[in-house]
Scaffold this motif. Sequence first.
Motif, short mmCIF file in Angstrom:
data_model
loop_
_atom_site.label_atom_id
_atom_site.label_comp_id
_atom_site.label_asym_id
_atom_site.label_seq_id
_atom_site.Cartn_x
_atom_site.Cartn_y
_atom_site.Cartn_z
N LEU A 85 9.05 -0.44 -23.02
CA LEU A 85 7.41 -0.43 -22.48
C LEU A 85 7.17 0.75 -22.03
O LEU A 85 5.92 1.56 -22.13
CB LEU A 85 7.05 -1.77 -22.20
CG LEU A 85 7.02 -2.92 -22.92
CD1 LEU A 85 7.04 -4.39 -22.22
CD2 LEU A 85 6.36 -2.85 -24.20
N ASP A 86 7.90 1.29 -20.86
CA ASP A 86 7.68 2.34 -20.07
C ASP A 86 7.34 3.67 -20.81
O ASP A 86 6.55 4.24 -20.66
CB ASP A 86 8.62 2.53 -19.00
CG ASP A 86 8.47 1.58 -17.77
OD1 ASP A 86 7.35 0.75 -17.56
OD2 ASP A 86 9.29 1.31 -17.04
N ASP A 87 8.48 3.66 -21.71
CA ASP A 87 8.49 4.90 -22.69
C ASP A 87 7.26 5.05 -23.51
O ASP A 87 6.53 6.19 -23.90
CB ASP A 87 9.66 5.07 -23.59
CG ASP A 87 10.75 5.20 -22.87
OD1 ASP A 87 10.93 5.51 -21.74
OD2 ASP A 87 12.10 4.72 -23.43
N ALA A 88 6.54 3.75 -23.89
CA ALA A 88 5.45 4.03 -24.42
C ALA A 88 3.95 3.72 -23.42
O ALA A 88 3.06 3.40 -24.06
CB ALA A 88 5.37 2.65 -25.30
N PHE A 89 4.45 3.74 -22.32
CA PHE A 89 3.12 3.68 -21.31
C PHE A 89 2.51 2.72 -21.26
O PHE A 89 1.12 2.59 -21.00
CB PHE A 89 2.29 4.93 -21.38
CG PHE A 89 3.14 6.54 -21.26
CD1 PHE A 89 3.27 6.99 -20.15
CD2 PHE A 89 3.23 7.14 -22.61
CE1 PHE A 89 4.10 8.11 -20.09
CE2 PHE A 89 3.78 8.44 -22.56
CZ PHE A 89 4.36 9.00 -21.30
N ILE A 90 3.08 1.50 -21.50
CA ILE A 90 2.35 0.17 -21.46
C ILE A 90 3.11 -0.66 -20.17
O ILE A 90 4.22 -0.65 -19.99
CB ILE A 90 2.90 -0.65 -22.64
CG1 ILE A 90 2.66 0.05 -23.89
CG2 ILE A 90 2.44 -2.00 -22.52
CD1 ILE A 90 2.99 -0.66 -25.16
N ASN A 91 2.03 -0.88 -19.25
CA ASN A 91 2.60 -1.35 -18.12
C ASN A 91 2.20 -2.95 -18.13
O ASN A 91 1.22 -3.55 -18.39
CB ASN A 91 1.57 -0.92 -16.83
CG ASN A 91 1.64 -1.40 -15.69
OD1 ASN A 91 2.89 -1.71 -15.39
ND2 ASN A 91 0.82 -1.31 -14.68
N VAL A 92 3.65 -3.61 -18.02
CA VAL A 92 3.49 -5.09 -17.97
C VAL A 92 4.50 -5.55 -16.72
O VAL A 92 4.90 -4.86 -16.07
CB VAL A 92 4.32 -5.42 -19.09
CG1 VAL A 92 3.39 -5.14 -20.51
CG2 VAL A 92 5.58 -4.94 -19.31
N LYS A 93 4.05 -6.79 -16.70
CA LYS A 93 4.75 -7.36 -15.53
C LYS A 93 5.66 -8.63 -15.95
O LYS A 93 5.37 -9.32 -17.06
CB LYS A 93 3.68 -7.92 -14.50
CG LYS A 93 3.16 -7.00 -13.77
CD LYS A 93 3.81 -6.24 -12.89
CE LYS A 93 3.12 -5.20 -12.01
NZ LYS A 93 3.85 -4.34 -11.35
N PHE A 94 6.50 -8.85 -15.26
CA PHE A 94 7.49 -10.09 -15.76
C PHE A 94 7.44 -11.25 -14.76
O PHE A 94 6.87 -10.63 -13.53
CB PHE A 94 8.88 -9.57 -15.74
CG PHE A 94 9.17 -8.94 -17.21
CD1 PHE A 94 9.77 -9.65 -18.23
CD2 PHE A 94 9.06 -7.44 -16.99
CE1 PHE A 94 10.16 -8.97 -19.24
CE2 PHE A 94 9.17 -6.60 -18.38
CZ PHE A 94 9.58 -7.32 -19.25
#
Length: 133
Positions: A85-94
């Motif tokens: 997800l970081d490689d795709a510039f998608i910021n998520v939280k767990f």
Amino acid sequence: MYTPRYKEKYQNSSIRISSLDQTLLTHLIKDGYYYRHITSLKKAMSKKKEIIKEIFISRNIKYQETELSFIIDIDKDIEIIKKHLDDAFINVKFVSDYYIDNKDDRLIISYNSIPLSKIKDAISKLLDLAFSN
């Protein structure tokens, strides 16, 4: 009635709101614009929520629903998923991001900032990246 602690903390502070702002807000509420705005936001969020639910059901993904987000179970290592997800510039939280000693591998998907026109593609891409090998 104010408590003594409240008076002590706030009696000398003043929150200034311009009379123009107050008048404008009064007219927005009085003329029904504010209510219509809130109603349109609720409709848009409801549509987004239904689209996401359909995607989850079609992919057999277990989820929990909150007011403005979904929490999904992940069966893979979250560090690998974070990297995808970081490689795709998608910021998520767990869920584990909010606890010190908890390794909870559930992903939080917040959708309030995703435009309605892009919600299906965005969630599909996120799930593709999260569940890819």
